[in-house]
Design a protein around this motif. Structure first.
Motif, PDB file in Angstrom:
ATOM      1  N   PHE A  85      35.317  45.957  31.007  1.00 20.56           N
ATOM      2  CA  PHE A  85      35.929  44.631  31.104  1.00 20.56           C
ATOM      3  C   PHE A  85      37.379  44.630  30.646  1.00 20.56           C
ATOM      4  O   PHE A  85      38.130  43.696  30.927  1.00 20.56           O
ATOM      5  CB  PHE A  85      35.110  43.603  30.318  1.00 20.56           C
ATOM      6  N   ASN A  86      37.812  45.680  29.939  1.00 18.36           N
ATOM      7  CA  ASN A  86      39.215  45.789  29.534  1.00 18.36           C
ATOM      8  C   ASN A  86      40.112  46.270  30.678  1.00 18.36           C
ATOM      9  O   ASN A  86      41.340  46.214  30.566  1.00 18.36           O
ATOM     10  CB  ASN A  86      39.354  46.751  28.352  1.00 18.36           C
ATOM     11  N   HIS A  87      39.491  46.776  31.737  1.00 20.59           N
ATOM     12  CA  HIS A  87      40.261  47.338  32.858  1.00 20.59           C
ATOM     13  C   HIS A  87      39.638  46.876  34.177  1.00 20.59           C
ATOM     14  O   HIS A  87      39.135  47.684  34.965  1.00 20.59           O
ATOM     15  CB  HIS A  87      40.291  48.863  32.781  1.00 20.59           C
ATOM     16  N   GLU A  88      39.678  45.557  34.419  1.00 20.00           N
ATOM     17  CA  GLU A  88      39.100  44.983  35.627  1.00 20.00           C
ATOM     18  C   GLU A  88      40.132  44.889  36.755  1.00 20.00           C
ATOM     19  O   GLU A  88      39.844  45.191  37.904  1.00 20.00           O
ATOM     20  CB  GLU A  88      38.540  43.589  35.341  1.00 20.00           C
ATOM     21  N   LYS A  89      41.325  44.438  36.423  1.00 23.40           N
ATOM     22  CA  LYS A  89      42.413  44.303  37.397  1.00 23.40           C
ATOM     23  C   LYS A  89      43.687  44.030  36.615  1.00 23.40           C
ATOM     24  O   LYS A  89      43.659  43.823  35.404  1.00 23.40           O
ATOM     25  CB  LYS A  89      42.152  43.180  38.403  1.00 23.40           C
ATOM     26  N   TYR A  90      44.810  44.034  37.331  1.00 19.17           N
ATOM     27  CA  TYR A  90      46.091  43.723  36.702  1.00 19.17           C
ATOM     28  C   TYR A  90      46.929  42.969  37.722  1.00 19.17           C
ATOM     29  O   TYR A  90      47.349  43.549  38.731  1.00 19.17           O
ATOM     30  CB  TYR A  90      46.792  45.003  36.251  1.00 19.17           C
ATOM     31  N   GLY A  91      47.140  41.685  37.472  1.00 16.25           N
ATOM     32  CA  GLY A  91      47.735  40.863  38.514  1.00 16.25           C
ATOM     33  C   GLY A  91      46.844  40.904  39.736  1.00 16.25           C
ATOM     34  O   GLY A  91      45.613  40.750  39.638  1.00 16.25           O
ATOM     35  N   CYS A  92      47.420  41.140  40.907  1.00 18.24           N
ATOM     36  CA  CYS A  92      46.628  41.237  42.137  1.00 18.24           C
ATOM     37  C   CYS A  92      46.087  42.646  42.381  1.00 18.24           C
ATOM     38  O   CYS A  92      45.352  42.870  43.337  1.00 18.24           O
ATOM     39  CB  CYS A  92      47.456  40.777  43.331  1.00 18.24           C
ATOM     40  N   GLY A 123      58.801  41.640  38.605  1.00 13.42           N
ATOM     41  CA  GLY A 123      57.887  41.337  37.524  1.00 13.42           C
ATOM     42  C   GLY A 123      57.080  40.069  37.747  1.00 13.42           C
ATOM     43  O   GLY A 123      57.059  39.499  38.834  1.00 13.42           O
ATOM     44  N   PRO A 124      56.385  39.629  36.702  1.00 15.12           N
ATOM     45  CA  PRO A 124      56.516  40.046  35.305  1.00 15.12           C
ATOM     46  C   PRO A 124      55.694  41.254  34.908  1.00 15.12           C
ATOM     47  O   PRO A 124      55.739  41.711  33.768  1.00 15.12           O
ATOM     48  CB  PRO A 124      56.018  38.810  34.546  1.00 15.12           C
ATOM     49  N   LYS A 125      54.902  41.777  35.857  1.00 16.89           N
ATOM     50  CA  LYS A 125      54.035  42.903  35.545  1.00 16.89           C
ATOM     51  C   LYS A 125      54.338  44.068  36.468  1.00 16.89           C
ATOM     52  O   LYS A 125      54.854  43.895  37.567  1.00 16.89           O
ATOM     53  CB  LYS A 125      52.560  42.510  35.699  1.00 16.89           C
ATOM     54  N   GLN A 129      54.829  45.487  31.157  1.00 21.91           N
ATOM     55  CA  GLN A 129      55.305  44.110  31.043  1.00 21.91           C
ATOM     56  C   GLN A 129      56.823  44.166  31.162  1.00 21.91           C
ATOM     57  O   GLN A 129      57.483  44.835  30.360  1.00 21.91           O
ATOM     58  CB  GLN A 129      54.891  43.499  29.701  1.00 21.91           C
ATOM     59  N   ILE A 130      57.351  43.472  32.173  1.00 16.64           N
ATOM     60  CA  ILE A 130      58.763  43.630  32.514  1.00 16.64           C
ATOM     61  C   ILE A 130      59.389  42.271  32.779  1.00 16.64           C
ATOM     62  O   ILE A 130      58.993  41.584  33.729  1.00 16.64           O
ATOM     63  CB  ILE A 130      58.929  44.518  33.774  1.00 16.64           C
ATOM     64  N   PRO A 131      60.363  41.863  31.981  1.00 18.49           N
ATOM     65  CA  PRO A 131      61.071  40.612  32.281  1.00 18.49           C
ATOM     66  C   PRO A 131      61.700  40.675  33.674  1.00 18.49           C
ATOM     67  O   PRO A 131      62.177  41.727  34.104  1.00 18.49           O
ATOM     68  CB  PRO A 131      62.140  40.544  31.195  1.00 18.49           C
ATOM     69  N   SER A 132      61.680  39.566  34.386  1.00 18.35           N
ATOM     70  CA  SER A 132      62.164  39.517  35.759  1.00 18.35           C
ATOM     71  C   SER A 132      63.575  40.067  35.881  1.00 18.35           C
ATOM     72  O   SER A 132      64.467  39.726  35.102  1.00 18.35           O
ATOM     73  CB  SER A 132      62.135  38.076  36.266  1.00 18.35           C
ATOM     74  N   GLY A 133      63.762  40.954  36.868  1.00 20.04           N
ATOM     75  CA  GLY A 133      65.073  41.524  37.138  1.00 20.04           C
ATOM     76  C   GLY A 133      65.455  42.704  36.279  1.00 20.04           C
ATOM     77  O   GLY A 133      66.534  43.273  36.439  1.00 20.04           O
ATOM     78  N   ASP A 166      55.212  46.920  41.562  1.00 26.87           N
ATOM     79  CA  ASP A 166      55.884  45.716  41.070  1.00 26.87           C
ATOM     80  C   ASP A 166      54.958  44.548  41.417  1.00 26.87           C
ATOM     81  O   ASP A 166      54.678  44.275  42.591  1.00 26.87           O
ATOM     82  CB  ASP A 166      57.225  45.558  41.778  1.00 26.87           C
ATOM     83  N   LEU A 167      54.437  43.879  40.381  1.00 22.67           N
ATOM     84  CA  LEU A 167      53.417  42.857  40.563  1.00 22.67           C
ATOM     85  C   LEU A 167      53.984  41.489  40.232  1.00 22.67           C
ATOM     86  O   LEU A 167      54.176  41.146  39.074  1.00 22.67           O
ATOM     87  CB  LEU A 167      52.201  43.167  39.676  1.00 22.67           C
TER      88      LEU A 167
END
Length: 264
Positions: A36-43, A199-201, A238-242, A261-262
């Protein structure tokens, strides 16, 4: 780089299985591997690194409501589907199936050699789409010390969503119905690359070119956001936009790296 953070996903911590005909690693929950800790990340829902023995593979089975793409690393992959597409994919080929309302397909090793490929799934932004199939080709020369955009959202600049069905006729990235851009590079020792991320992911993965290995990762070595990753390792970004992401090859061999880039 202080703005970018990474949670490493080390190779030895992923789900993995040796079925004889199939040797596989799962970065996210899949089949018998559930975490359950690794189900998905963003889409992003699936990253499986598969090695399939000659003349074997995944028999005909069905999917719906997923964007499914294959990135061929080595060997040849034979694809057949219920839309009538039959194609043998080789190194550098990217195949994308937008399953939409439903498709059936098979994926098998073609010829007398095993096939090594990444199987990637993402969640579409729109449901009940008409199924479509796309292929693209990106040479090693294009990827040498450069980020090449191999998959991008259907509405992104330079994406040609009307070319389909098996002839590798399309140019530019394959069109995905998800807020996801996928880049690939072959990064030489001592080289570094920057890539602006919306980003942001993000997610990064180092392809296991040195062979199937259930233990601690080895082989090619990169540095990203202050962490060292080796073949089979990945990381949640985790990446701030741009913000520019910087990836450096710290090893003695070429590193094949996949970057997502998610935006959602």
């Amino acid at each position: 780089m202080s703005q970018v953070t990474i949670a490493p996903r080390f190779s030895q911590d992923r789900g993995n299985a040796d079925h004889g005909w199939l040797k596989t690693f799962h970065s996210f929950s899949f089949a018998m591997y559930q975490d359950f800790n690794h189900e998905k990340y963003g889409c992003l829902r699936v990253i499986n690194e598969d090695r399939v023995a000659p003349k074997t593979g995944f028999g005909t089975h069905s999917h719906r409501e997923f964007e499914i793409f294959s990135y061929v690393v080595e060997g040849e992959l034979e694809h057949k589907d219920s839309m009538g597409n039959i194609e043998v994919l080789k190194r550098g080929d990217v195949q994308l199936t937008s399953a939409g309302t439903g498709i059936s397909h098979s994926e098998k090793a073609y010829g007398n050699k095993p096939v090594h490929f990444l199987q990637i799934w993402s969640l579409p932004s729109v449901s009940r789409l008409t199924p479509k199939y796309f292929t693209r080709h990106f040479s090693d020369a294009e990827k040498k010390d450069a980020w090449v955009r191999v998959v991008a959202p259907v509405n992104a600049e330079g994406v040609k969503g009307d070319l389909r069905e098996g002839a590798k006729q399309g140019e530019g990235p394959a069109p995905v119905q998800s807020p996801l851009t996928m880049y690939a590079t072959l990064l030489s020792p001592g080289k570094s690359l920057n890539q602006a991320i919306k980003g942001p992911k993000g997610y990064i993965h180092v392809v296991m070119r040195s062979g199937y290995n259930e233990g601690p990762a080895h082989g090619a070595t990169i540095s990203v956001a202050g962490h060292i990753l080796k073949e089979g390792d990945g990381g949640y970004l985790q990446i701030p936009s741009g913000t520019d992401l910087v990836v450096e090859n710290r090893g003695d061999r070429v590193a094949e790296v996949i970057l997502f880039d998610l935006e959602g």
